[in-house]
Scaffold this active site. Sequence first.
Site, PDB file in Angstrom:
ATOM      1  N   GLY A 142       0.830  -1.204   0.000  1.00  0.00           N
ATOM      2  CA  GLY A 142       0.000   0.000   0.000  1.00  0.00           C
ATOM      3  C   GLY A 142       0.861   1.250   0.000  1.00  0.00           C
ATOM      4  O   GLY A 142       0.928   1.959   1.012  1.00  0.00           O
ATOM      5  N   SER A 144       1.330   3.432  -3.378  1.00  0.00           N
ATOM      6  CA  SER A 144       0.833   4.442  -4.326  1.00  0.00           C
ATOM      7  C   SER A 144      -0.576   4.910  -3.967  1.00  0.00           C
ATOM      8  O   SER A 144      -1.377   4.160  -3.413  1.00  0.00           O
ATOM      9  CB  SER A 144       0.796   3.864  -5.740  1.00  0.00           C
ATOM     10  OG  SER A 144       2.042   3.339  -6.080  1.00  0.00           O
ATOM     11  N   SER A 176      -1.162  -4.492  -6.357  1.00  0.00           N
ATOM     12  CA  SER A 176      -1.093  -5.819  -6.987  1.00  0.00           C
ATOM     13  C   SER A 176      -1.529  -6.894  -6.002  1.00  0.00           C
ATOM     14  O   SER A 176      -1.141  -6.866  -4.836  1.00  0.00           O
ATOM     15  CB  SER A 176       0.335  -6.120  -7.435  1.00  0.00           C
ATOM     16  OG  SER A 176       0.786  -5.134  -8.307  1.00  0.00           O
ATOM     17  N   GLU A 259      12.844  -4.413  -4.003  1.00  0.00           N
ATOM     18  CA  GLU A 259      11.888  -4.615  -5.095  1.00  0.00           C
ATOM     19  C   GLU A 259      12.575  -4.428  -6.450  1.00  0.00           C
ATOM     20  O   GLU A 259      12.324  -5.165  -7.391  1.00  0.00           O
ATOM     21  CB  GLU A 259      10.736  -3.609  -4.953  1.00  0.00           C
ATOM     22  CG  GLU A 259       9.587  -3.886  -5.903  1.00  0.00           C
ATOM     23  CD  GLU A 259       8.368  -3.020  -5.603  1.00  0.00           C
ATOM     24  OE1 GLU A 259       8.462  -2.106  -4.753  1.00  0.00           O
ATOM     25  OE2 GLU A 259       7.318  -3.258  -6.224  1.00  0.00           O
ATOM     26  N   GLU A 386      11.706   6.603 -16.000  1.00  0.00           N
ATOM     27  CA  GLU A 386      12.238   7.972 -15.862  1.00  0.00           C
ATOM     28  C   GLU A 386      12.826   8.167 -14.459  1.00  0.00           C
ATOM     29  O   GLU A 386      13.892   8.768 -14.295  1.00  0.00           O
ATOM     30  CB  GLU A 386      11.118   9.007 -16.110  1.00  0.00           C
ATOM     31  CG  GLU A 386      10.657   9.106 -17.552  1.00  0.00           C
ATOM     32  CD  GLU A 386       9.774   7.948 -17.975  1.00  0.00           C
ATOM     33  OE1 GLU A 386       9.121   7.317 -17.116  1.00  0.00           O
ATOM     34  OE2 GLU A 386       9.753   7.648 -19.189  1.00  0.00           O
TER      35      GLU A 386
END
Length: 407
Positions: A142, A144, A176, A259, A386
């Site tokens: 949890g 974003s 996800s 990650e 980016e």
Amino acid sequence: MDLDLGPEIEQFRAELRDWIVAEAPPALAGLTDWTMAGVPGGYRVRGLTAAMAHPAYAQWERTLADAKLICPQWPAEFGGQGMDAIRVAVLNEEFCRAGVPRVIRGMGETLVGPSLIVHGTREQREYFLPRIISGEDVYCQGFSEPDHGSDLAGVQTRGEIDGDEIVITGQKLWTSGAARASMMFVLCRTDPRAEKHQGLSYVLIPFTGPQVRYRPIRQLSGAAEFYEDFLDGVRVPLFNVIGGLNNGWRVAMTTLGHERGGSATVQHLRSEREFWELVETAREHGRIADPLVRQQLAWAYTGVQLMRFSGLRTLAGVAAWRPPGPEASVSKLLWREYHKRLGEIAIGVLGAAGLVRPDGDGYPTSPWQNVFLSSRVGTIYSGTSEIQRTIIAERALGLPKEPRAAD
Ligand SMILES: Cc1cc2nc3c(=O)[nH]c(=O)nc-3n(C[C@H](O)[C@H](O)[C@H](O)COP(=O)(O)OP(=O)(O)OC[C@H]3O[C@@H](n4cnc5c(N)ncnc54)[C@H](O)[C@@H]3O)c2cc1C
């Protein structure tokens, strides 16, 4: 990887190989191709899920648990074996070679566990880590929110202290595997007056009950494997705050390092298999002698080798107990951009056939269509390409910092 890692590691490899032959249920290798990368939203995830429901998988899970080969890299005191990074890489290779799965406890194993080991108290580790190994706690991430993805430090979900509890309220997005999760690790704002990186906390919350609602979001590939979630006053003891109140940014950075760099040492193995599948597809479609296709395949093979070396560099860092740094961003950028391009090459190889979806209910896609569509997400999640380029420029290459709007 076929490195010369010395006699001790070679002995470990030989013993492991014998152990796999003796212990792996015979049906397991035939159930699916366990080594294939499970692209989020992809058919491979669906295939894996079906294979994991087979009794042979459950038997293997028990065998691995008894041998302490679930989360083997975790310290022995928390149920692992304290296996070093080189042995874990050998383990991955040998399981991959035998076509049998590592039983991985998802984000619990790869993200929450390492963050707890670095930042948790002894009591927190003793409580939360065994629940991850047993599969009792299944985590989703949890981080974003609707207006805070790349700008993660700006998250607005509130964590309000009420006695010896913390109460979480807010909206999370792109979560996800939320439907499979029983727990969530949340980044929330516990001090709205502090500078934005400093007022955050990292909290483990149950992802069940009436205070938690979520709904799926349909993806480009037709799958719906991520969710938007609404947390309405989820209450947990302060014990569930990891790394201390208002220290969540540091914990989150440990999580993100793992990650981004986590699969770097096995990625090339999966990619190499996928590469040879594409060569086979080019043969089947009579494109293997086409000079342009050959050039593209040569590019792809080079990419696989670059991933191999990037993985080795990550491995060397981990073996020297260096925390994941900007090289995790190099691995992430390399693999995700590679995979997106590979999907484009594959559709080109298929030609017009690549434009036609297979018949069937729902929104079926062919395997290469799925790689083409699903691989795009890899350039977005756990930090967009980016953002990775900025990290590499500023933190690895020491280039001047990007001007910020507030400067
Ligand atoms: C398949 C998938 C699974 C995901 N799973 C999870 C999950 O489990 N849990 C979770 O918390 N999140 C998850 N995410 C969310 C993911 O972390 C965010 O989508 C990502 O961080 C980007 O944030 P955003 O979508 O808000 O895009 P934005 O941050 O709004 O970015 C939009 C565009 O602007 C660019 N941009 C933004 N800031 C900068 C900058 N400073 N410099 C240069 N360019 C910039 C970005 O690169 C991008 O192209 C998932 C995403 C995907 C696609």
